[in-house]
Design an enzyme around this catalytic site. Structure first.
Site, short mmCIF file in Angstrom:
data_model
loop_
_atom_site.label_atom_id
_atom_site.label_comp_id
_atom_site.label_asym_id
_atom_site.label_seq_id
_atom_site.Cartn_x
_atom_site.Cartn_y
_atom_site.Cartn_z
N ARG A 14 -4.45 2.98 -2.34
CA ARG A 14 -3.94 1.92 -1.48
C ARG A 14 -5.04 1.53 -0.52
O ARG A 14 -6.10 2.15 -0.51
CB ARG A 14 -2.64 2.29 -0.76
CG ARG A 14 -2.36 3.70 -0.47
CD ARG A 14 -3.34 4.33 0.49
NE ARG A 14 -3.51 3.53 1.68
CZ ARG A 14 -4.56 3.56 2.48
NH1 ARG A 14 -5.59 4.34 2.20
NH2 ARG A 14 -4.65 2.83 3.56
N GLY A 15 -4.78 0.50 0.30
CA GLY A 15 -5.84 -0.05 1.13
C GLY A 15 -6.35 -1.30 0.45
O GLY A 15 -6.73 -1.26 -0.73
N ALA A 16 -6.34 -2.40 1.19
CA ALA A 16 -6.63 -3.70 0.57
C ALA A 16 -7.94 -3.72 -0.22
O ALA A 16 -7.94 -4.06 -1.41
CB ALA A 16 -6.60 -4.79 1.64
N ARG B 23 0.97 -5.73 -6.28
CA ARG B 23 1.28 -5.79 -4.85
C ARG B 23 0.87 -7.17 -4.32
O ARG B 23 -0.24 -7.64 -4.58
CB ARG B 23 0.56 -4.67 -4.08
CG ARG B 23 0.96 -3.27 -4.61
CD ARG B 23 0.51 -2.16 -3.68
NE ARG B 23 1.21 -2.24 -2.41
CZ ARG B 23 0.82 -1.59 -1.31
NH1 ARG B 23 -0.27 -0.85 -1.32
NH2 ARG B 23 1.51 -1.69 -0.19
N GLN C 246 0.21 7.13 6.18
CA GLN C 246 -1.21 7.04 5.85
C GLN C 246 -2.08 7.53 7.01
O GLN C 246 -3.19 8.01 6.80
CB GLN C 246 -1.61 5.60 5.51
CG GLN C 246 -0.99 5.04 4.25
CD GLN C 246 0.30 4.29 4.53
OE1 GLN C 246 0.96 4.53 5.54
NE2 GLN C 246 0.68 3.40 3.63
N ASP D 84 -4.87 -6.84 5.63
CA ASP D 84 -4.61 -7.06 4.21
C ASP D 84 -4.82 -8.52 3.81
O ASP D 84 -5.13 -8.83 2.66
CB ASP D 84 -3.20 -6.60 3.84
CG ASP D 84 -3.13 -5.09 3.83
OD1 ASP D 84 -3.01 -4.50 4.92
OD2 ASP D 84 -3.26 -4.50 2.75
#
Lengths: 352, 352
Positions: free
Chosen positions: A60-62, A102, A210, A251
């Site tokens: 995860r994480g843009a 996503r 997170q 994001d």
């Protein structure tokens, strides 16, 4: 007096959570669901498992999910048909699948566009081995560009971190969220390396934690002094004068400087405004989506409500209870002191 | 047009979490650590286990811990020496132990003072059986007064709840936090009974999750429409116009109207101010501590950091990580639209 600081050499970057296996035939992801109790690397060679890894937050994480889609396609394409038409078709299907994982982070769509562009630019006659090579080159460049952007953001933002101050951050924007080093956490890392004597308050960042799990782990590995707080504590600490600045990632950033980021970011920004504490956003330039006039147009992902109801195997709420789970919120530009990118430090309302 | 509404009859009050056993020889507490998955009643007859029950959150909520100390002393005194001097000494030691359990909620100290006063007012010659009887009478009255105050707060505050609106609340201020019915949640209960068509957003209230576990359970039992959110989501929902009012309880209110309440309350108040949403506090009049000029003087309990680090048996943060765990914060009077007590609806700055 302007101090000059050494660049962080690539050899000191450390953790890179989205990489090709040495033989280039598999994608390796550090399983972020298992951290901090376990450091588990998973290998992928097929589209559906990679898409599920993005959806289930293995990665995860843009910026990191953009890197995953790019390297993922390069790796998967090794198994696609040798006939050029069928190969291109398989690439299109794979990229479409990745695009549907996503909705909020724009970096995913930037990476997908770059890969589509490789195929669009190559003449129909291009042999499949050559297409594969071009996809890999582009994917690797996407990842290296992201790392370079993180290091540049760090250098651009580090001197904004108040000397000896306590910096609040939300979610994870570190090496784990990027190709390496991090965006907001990259700025914190660089400020620490430059000897600014900062320490960090880490919002645990419910529901997926997170902050408590990933940011705390990264800061501990980097020997940067840090304390974890629940998301509900930041306001009280600000009221006591214990927070010098806040910095978060993004994001997606609209043309007017509105920023979509992990749910809870907006609350941090409102609290900073109320206490006159500078609130910074750090993100690569590609996070800016000039096709959107304002943050209202950014699609916000609603995730499975069990992320709120459950922790581990334990149910927190009564059976049958309703919940909300928007994964992101939008912080308006007027609450943001500056947006830090690899190009420099920007006034949010003056991005273009 | 002023509508008149029926009083809630005592027979409809429902759950009372702090009670005497029918024979009056034990204190019964509903174990709030086990909810919502289990409804477990525990019985107590001795000082140390009751003190530990308060410290470990078997019972929590400012009014409820006051009731626990009062009924607890009455029950424990049945086992104290029959000699008046020794009896009084045992009472003093017990009350001192209760006073050292938790520092922030003033209701505990009000209950303890009432019990001390019984002993101070009784002539030295008073026989022990008579002292026991007086302690019990005073303790039972303390509890009945708290319940009556909750019902009056409900009636005083219900019409402030916007018709058809979504009400945000933080922590648990319901039957479980009081002798019954609740303070802020009592206002919500009464508004619901009056047919105001409200629904409730419940902050999960990290780290102990009193919202997700206890408030959600009470609202579900009362058939009041409700959704649980993480503490980080309230701001985004307010920005979308989805919150009509917020109401919380209080652990201690200073003379100037500053309110100490569960950590995260201050953040809700700042968010309400930013969005021009009314922010209400409901608490019995005894929560007001006129000996303190402002909220700065309210002692804030720092609880075990493992409440932040762990959930159930699972560790969330990396081993060796630091944390903060202030259990309460202080909301300044200027962020509070009104304080609702059993006496009426007050402007926070004009309590005296």
């Amino acid at each position: 007096m302007t101090q000059t600081h050494p660049q962080i050499p690539l050899s000191e970057v450390g953790l890179r959570p989205v990489v090709l296996r040495e033989d280039g035939r598999a994608l390796r992801l550090l399983d972020q669901r298992a951290l901090p109790s376990q450091e588990l690397w998973l290998e992928f060679t097929e589209v559906e498992p990679i898409a599920r890894a993005i959806e289930t937050l293995v990665v995860r994480g843009a910026p990191a999910i953009g890197c995953t889609a790019a390297l993922g396609l390069a790796v998967c394409s090794l198994g696609f048909p040798e006939e050029p038409g069928a190969f291109r078709q398989a690439c299109a299907v794979a990229l479409e699948r990745f695009a549907n994982t996503r909705p909020t982070a724009v970096n995913l769509f930037v990476a997908i566009s770059q890969m589509r562009e490789v195929l669009a630019q190559a003449p129909t006659s291009t042999p499949v081995p050559r297409l594969r090579e071009q996809l890999k080159t582009t994917a690797v460049r996407h990842v290296e560009d992201d790392l370079a952007a993180c290091l540049a953001m760090g250098a651009n933002g580090a001197s904004l971190m108040p000397e000896g101050g306590t910096i609040l951050t939300h979610c994870n924007t570190g090496a784990l969220a990027t190709a390496g080093w991090g965006t907001a956490l990259g700025v914190i890392r660089t400020a620490h390396r430059w000897g600014r004597g900062i320490d960090v308050l880490v919002d645990e960042t419910r529901p997926v934690l997170q902050g408590a799990r990933l940011t705390a782990w990264e800061l501990q590995q980097a020997n940067i002094p840090a304390r974890v707080i629940t998301d509900s504590m930041a306001g009280a600490l600000m009221a006591q004068g214990k927070v010098a600045a806040a910095i978060v990632g993004a994001d997606r950033i609209a043309k007017n400087g509105d920023v979509a980021n992990k749910i809870g970011t907006y609350t941090v920004a409102v609290l900073c405004a109320h206490h006159n504490i500078p609130f910074y956003v750090a993100a690569p330039w590609t996070t800016i989506d000039l096709s959107l006039e304002s943050g209202r147009e950014i699609p916000i992902e609603e995730r499975d409500h069990n992320e709120v109801h459950m922790h581990g195997g334990t149910r927190l709420t009564p059976e049958g209870m309703a919940a909300c789970n928007p994964a992101f919120d939008v912080t308006p530009a007027n609450l943001i002191r500056a947006i830090i990118t690899e190009r420099g430090v920007h006034v949010p309302g003056e991005l273009v």
